[in-house]
Design an enzyme around this catalytic site. Structure first.
Site, PDB file in Angstrom:
ATOM      1  N   THR A 122       8.097  -1.074  -2.148  1.00  0.00           N
ATOM      2  CA  THR A 122       8.415   0.294  -2.556  1.00  0.00           C
ATOM      3  C   THR A 122       9.704   0.715  -1.874  1.00  0.00           C
ATOM      4  O   THR A 122       9.777   0.791  -0.640  1.00  0.00           O
ATOM      5  CB  THR A 122       7.279   1.255  -2.170  1.00  0.00           C
ATOM      6  N   LEU A 254      -9.516  13.596  -8.140  1.00  0.00           N
ATOM      7  CA  LEU A 254      -9.948  14.991  -8.027  1.00  0.00           C
ATOM      8  C   LEU A 254     -11.181  15.100  -7.133  1.00  0.00           C
ATOM      9  O   LEU A 254     -12.030  15.962  -7.342  1.00  0.00           O
ATOM     10  CB  LEU A 254     -10.249  15.574  -9.422  1.00  0.00           C
ATOM     11  N   GLY A 261      -4.519   9.462   2.997  1.00  0.00           N
ATOM     12  CA  GLY A 261      -3.935   8.609   4.029  1.00  0.00           C
ATOM     13  C   GLY A 261      -3.541   7.291   3.402  1.00  0.00           C
ATOM     14  O   GLY A 261      -3.300   7.210   2.198  1.00  0.00           O
ATOM     15  N   CYS A 264       0.552   4.043   1.516  1.00  0.00           N
ATOM     16  CA  CYS A 264       1.517   4.455   0.493  1.00  0.00           C
ATOM     17  C   CYS A 264       1.790   5.954   0.461  1.00  0.00           C
ATOM     18  O   CYS A 264       2.930   6.384   0.644  1.00  0.00           O
ATOM     19  CB  CYS A 264       1.039   3.999  -0.883  1.00  0.00           C
TER      20      CYS A 264
END
Length: 452
Positions: A122, A254, A261, A264
């Site tokens: 990422t 939801l 946590g 990512c």
């Protein structure tokens, strides 16, 4: 296809094993000799359901191997993936790209023939441009293309997410040979009609951050609604059901809790905030999400203190679950890392148990007692706090639970149990975003058919 995966951590190991399972010839490279030695002995450096069997099957088939020597593997590869870590810099919270750039330099010196270099890590927008510049500067004569192919793996379900993904995003594969190699790599997914989205490289890089930021924002939204529910005698689980059945909103992410946590969401939301500010387009919704999530973990510690009458000095609190989510041993930015020290600061004694996270937890916590089982953690405690929703905890017998606790108080920060069942056994039960001290006809069990 011949593939080299630079980095044998979570992303590199799972991706490499899955590509091998697709039938490709994969070599996973890592500078950590101990990790490579473990992998060659069949010992996984991380806990991920099914990963040990997947690795063993492909090693036995000769499609997957592990080494510290990148030279031969990279020279023979059609595609080289960069799957190294991009942790948040302690100085400013931006993504630390030093491992990515070091990998790019190593790759530049070793590639032979046309090679696709793929950033699986990422990375902020524009990282692919820098990787390309690094390789071009070191090897002006090299034939290569730099492609972005972000991972969208959930810890605990990573293998399924790789092999049955919602989509695959590939950015920058404009050169016909690069596009063909990426298509060949993902041929099994194309045959099962998985959406393959080809974009520009920068669009691909931003897509990863935008996805994680949106999901983090969704979690934070329902946690804010949970706070409101507690003040107006509403139930956040039923609110989640009511809004989640709207196809425009969707049911996932939801579930109210102690805050997000993991490896990512915390670092990626912060990195996106930094990138956006540097680009002159602040993402204020995400900035607020980060601030609220940071504050929430401290608020959950105070929720426990309040449930115990406002004073936990000298009291023993049983904590079930230490990892940031179930089915992983990952402790990175886990709510427990904030909540447990906050309770200790109030004078509480902590006795904890986690099915997979005990070894990792010992690196993070001081002065807490570790139990070998759920009953051992609970026995004689002045309250029970549930931080992670491991399936194993659902089997707790409530009648026994009351007798095991010194004081029958349960603070369930994952809403695993039924209010009415807790009341039936005389247990003072505190959930998240749920009304207290009244019976209702519907409860958690009736909502379990709807998966969040």
């Amino acid at each position: 296809m011949r593939v080299t995966m630079i980095g044998s951590g979570y992303v590199g190991l799972v991706s490499g094993a899955c590509f091998a399972d697709f039938g490709h010839d994969v070599t996973c490279v890592d500078k950590d000799a101990r990790k490579i030695s473990q992998l060659n002995q069949g010992v996984m450096p991380i806990y991920e359901p099914g990963l040990d069997h997947l690795v063993a099957r492909n090693v036995e088939a000769g499609r997957l191997r592990f080494t510290t020597d990148a030279a031969q593997a990279i020279a023979a590869s059609d595609a080289v993936f960069i799957g190294v870590g991009t942790p948040a810099r302690s100085s400013d919270g931006h993504a630390d790209l030093s491992y990515v750039y070091a990998a790019a330099e190593e790759i530049a010196d070793l590639i032979e023939g046309f090679t696709v270099i793929v950033t699986k890590s990422t990375v902020p927008v524009g990282t692919g441009d820098e990787v390309e510049a690094i390789i071009r500067a070191r090897r002006p004569d090299a034939q290569f293309a730099v492609v972005s192919n972000p991972e969208f793996l959930r810890e605990g379900a990573a293998i399924r997410d790789f092999q049955e993904p919602d989509r695959v995003v590939i950015g920058g594969a404009d050169e016909p040979r690069a596009r063909q190699i990426m298509q060949d790599l993902y041929r099994p997914l194309m045959e099962q009609e998985t959406p393959i989205l080809f974009t520009s490289r920068r669009t691909s890089e931003l897509t990863k951050y935008a996805a994680n930021a949106f999901l983090a924002m969704k979690i934070t939204f329902i946690n804010e609604i949970a706070n409101l529910c507690e003040n107006v005698d509403a139930d956040v689980q039923e609110v989640s059901l009511g809004i989640g059945l709207d196809e425009r909103i969707g049911k996932r992410f939801l579930q109210a809790g102690p805050g997000y946590g993991g490896s990512c969401f915390p670092k990626d939301t912060l990195a996106l905030v930094k990138t956006a500010r540097e680009a002159g387009a602040p993402v204020e919704l995400i900035e607020t999400t980060v601030r609220i999530n940071d504050a929430r973990k401290q608020a959950m510690a105070q929720k426990v203190v309040h449930a115990m009458g406002g004073d936990v000095q000298g009291k023993t609190i049983a904590v079930l679950g230490l990892t940031f989510k179930p089915n992983t041993d990952d402790m990175r930015d886990a709510p427990s890392l904030e909540i447990i020290p906050a309770l200790q600061a109030e004078g509480a004694r902590i006795r904890a148990f986690d099915p997979e996270g005990m070894q990792e937890a010992r690196r993070h916590f001081r002065d807490i007692d570790y139990a070998d089982s759920t009953p051992e953690a609970i026995q004689g405690a002045d309250a029970l706090v549930i931080l992670t929703e491991w399936d194993a905890f659902k089997s707790i017998e409530l009648a026994k639970l009351k007798t095991m606790l010194s004081v029958p108080i349960v603070v369930d920060l994952r809403n695993m149990f039924s209010i009415s069942e807790m009341e039936r056994y005389g247990i003072r039960y505190f959930g998240v975003g749920r009304p207290q001290n009244f019976s209702r006809t519907s409860d958690v069990k009736e909502l379990q058919d709807v998966s969040f």
